[in-house]
Design a protein around this motif. Structure first.
Motif, PDB file in Angstrom:
ATOM      1  N   ALA A  63       0.997  -1.105   0.074  1.00 26.11           N
ATOM      2  CA  ALA A  63      -0.072   0.032  -0.025  1.00 26.11           C
ATOM      3  C   ALA A  63       0.966   1.213  -0.053  1.00 26.11           C
ATOM      4  O   ALA A  63       0.517   2.185  -0.587  1.00 26.11           O
ATOM      5  N   ILE A  71      -4.707   1.109   1.767  1.00 30.00           N
ATOM      6  CA  ILE A  71      -4.763   2.033   0.483  1.00 30.00           C
ATOM      7  C   ILE A  71      -5.749   3.012   0.936  1.00 30.00           C
ATOM      8  O   ILE A  71      -5.460   4.432   0.562  1.00 30.00           O
ATOM      9  N   GLN A  72      -6.896   2.638   1.156  1.00 28.83           N
ATOM     10  CA  GLN A  72      -7.959   3.560   1.482  1.00 28.83           C
ATOM     11  C   GLN A  72      -7.588   4.560   2.706  1.00 28.83           C
ATOM     12  O   GLN A  72      -7.823   5.885   2.416  1.00 28.83           O
ATOM     13  N   VAL A  99      -6.216  -3.506   0.922  1.00 28.20           N
ATOM     14  CA  VAL A  99      -7.309  -2.491   0.345  1.00 28.20           C
ATOM     15  C   VAL A  99      -7.619  -1.508   1.509  1.00 28.20           C
ATOM     16  O   VAL A  99      -7.597  -0.396   1.162  1.00 28.20           O
ATOM     17  N   GLU A 132      -1.229   1.021  -8.415  1.00 24.74           N
ATOM     18  CA  GLU A 132      -2.340   0.776  -7.440  1.00 24.74           C
ATOM     19  C   GLU A 132      -3.089  -0.436  -8.329  1.00 24.74           C
ATOM     20  O   GLU A 132      -3.602  -1.368  -7.640  1.00 24.74           O
ATOM     21  N   ASN A 133      -3.482  -0.263  -9.590  1.00 28.49           N
ATOM     22  CA  ASN A 133      -4.153  -1.377 -10.318  1.00 28.49           C
ATOM     23  C   ASN A 133      -3.556  -2.613 -10.005  1.00 28.49           C
ATOM     24  O   ASN A 133      -4.031  -4.019  -9.771  1.00 28.49           O
ATOM     25  N   THR A 179      -3.802  -3.771  -6.319  1.00 24.72           N
ATOM     26  CA  THR A 179      -5.167  -4.174  -6.069  1.00 24.72           C
ATOM     27  C   THR A 179      -5.468  -5.642  -6.786  1.00 24.72           C
ATOM     28  O   THR A 179      -6.156  -6.412  -6.275  1.00 24.72           O
ATOM     29  N   GLN A 180      -5.139  -5.716  -8.107  1.00 28.68           N
ATOM     30  CA  GLN A 180      -5.313  -7.047  -8.757  1.00 28.68           C
ATOM     31  C   GLN A 180      -4.676  -7.996  -7.894  1.00 28.68           C
ATOM     32  O   GLN A 180      -5.324  -9.083  -7.692  1.00 28.68           O
ATOM     33  N   ALA A 191      -4.131  -8.235  -4.967  1.00 28.77           N
ATOM     34  CA  ALA A 191      -4.654  -8.518  -3.500  1.00 28.77           C
ATOM     35  C   ALA A 191      -6.006  -9.257  -3.713  1.00 28.77           C
ATOM     36  O   ALA A 191      -6.132 -10.398  -2.948  1.00 28.77           O
ATOM     37  N   VAL A 192      -6.442  -9.179  -4.896  1.00 26.94           N
ATOM     38  CA  VAL A 192      -7.700  -9.892  -5.304  1.00 26.94           C
ATOM     39  C   VAL A 192      -7.478 -11.200  -5.565  1.00 26.94           C
ATOM     40  O   VAL A 192      -8.081 -12.210  -5.301  1.00 26.94           O
ATOM     41  N   PHE A 237      -5.271  -9.640   1.727  1.00 33.85           N
ATOM     42  CA  PHE A 237      -6.206  -8.693   0.939  1.00 33.85           C
ATOM     43  C   PHE A 237      -6.855  -7.477   1.672  1.00 33.85           C
ATOM     44  O   PHE A 237      -6.716  -6.360   1.349  1.00 33.85           O
TER      45      PHE A 237
END
Length: 268
Positions: free
Chosen positions: A98, A157-158, A154, A108-109, A112-113, A115-116, A150
């Motif tokens: 993060a 980052i938020q 997420v 970021e993308n 995020t991917q 983590a998903v 995950f």
């Protein structure tokens, strides 16, 4: 305190204030009563020897007393060690990931991917693969780490994105760079978010460790103990499962207490 509305003659009725623990205690009591009814009179499944697959709470408690504290601690300590290792490594990697996103937003993308992907991986399926590569205790450690990655990525980052803009501008005016903004403003502002993620991650790491132990390779731990009990001792199986839930709940509570005192400005 919890406020309950009581019908009365007035427009809004009377309000009854009860301690906040009362609803939880009532719910737990109702659950135990239902459990006892099903165990005592139900016919849901059969275990080894034709016994009911759902023993009563009293039978489970008696089994715990017969086994003794040393039996459960001997297994809990192994599971906790694996869970703590996965929790520490998984969350550290998540926070670092993060942080990289804030330094290099174009990541970021990708982050995020990634983590998903870790979230969507079926842990019970990749466990044997990890075991074939590194054996135990690596399997339990890795599955515990994957279980927490995950949600921490997420949420962190938020939290980093929610930093106060005025604080960031002050760092910029003072001649600071993106790293200074991250270190002095964004990381501090993200602490409540990170602690929220850690509360969720703590019990998840315990579950991941138990799943990793199911793969095999060790003789101690909640996972192997449940595997051994499911064939000949249903009361012990339930006792071990309850112990696992209690351990996960304690892990959640510990992080919640730490978060309460580490971020006093978030209290209401």
């Amino acid at each position: 305190m919890t406020t309950l509305a009581v019908p009365g003659t007035g427009t809004a009725g009377r309000r009854l204030r009860v301690p906040s623990w009362v609803p939880g205690a009532v719910g737990l009591g109702a659950f135990i009563l239902l459990w006892w009814l099903v165990g005592a009179f139900g016919t849901i499944g059969t275990a080894a020897g034709g016994a009911s697959a759902i023993p009563t709470p009293f039978a489970v408690a008696a089994q715990m007393l017969d086994d003794g504290f040393s039996f459960y601690w001997r297994n809990i300590s192994v599971t906790l060690t694996a869970a703590a290792t996965g929790f520490a490594v998984g969350n550290l990697l998540a926070v670092l990931t993060a942080s990289l996103v804030l330094i290099a937003p174009w990541l970021e993308n990708i982050a995020t991917q990634l983590a998903v992907i870790t979230y969507c991986l079926p842990l019970i399926a990749i466990g044997p693969v990890v075991y074939a590569v590194g054996g135990q205790p690596m399997t339990a450690n890795v599955l515990a780490g994957l279980s927490v990655y995950f949600v921490t990525v997420v949420t962190t980052i938020q939290g980093l994105k929610s930093a106060d803009k005025a604080g960031l501008d002050v760092i910029t005016v003072a001649g600071g760079n993106r790293f200074d903004q991250l270190r002095k403003v964004q990381l501090i502002g993200a602490i409540p978010y990170v602690l929220t993620a850690l509360k969720i991650a703590a019990p998840a790491s315990v579950l991941g460790a138990i799943l990793g132990e199911y793969v095999g390779g060790i003789t101690r731990g909640l996972g192997p103990a449940m595997v051994a009990a499911q064939g000949n001792n249903v009361e012990r199986l339930w006792a071990l499962a309850i112990v696992g839930v209690i351990v996960a709940g304690i892990a959640y509570a510990v992080i919640a207490v730490v978060g309460r005192y580490a971020t006093p400005w978030t209290r209401r």
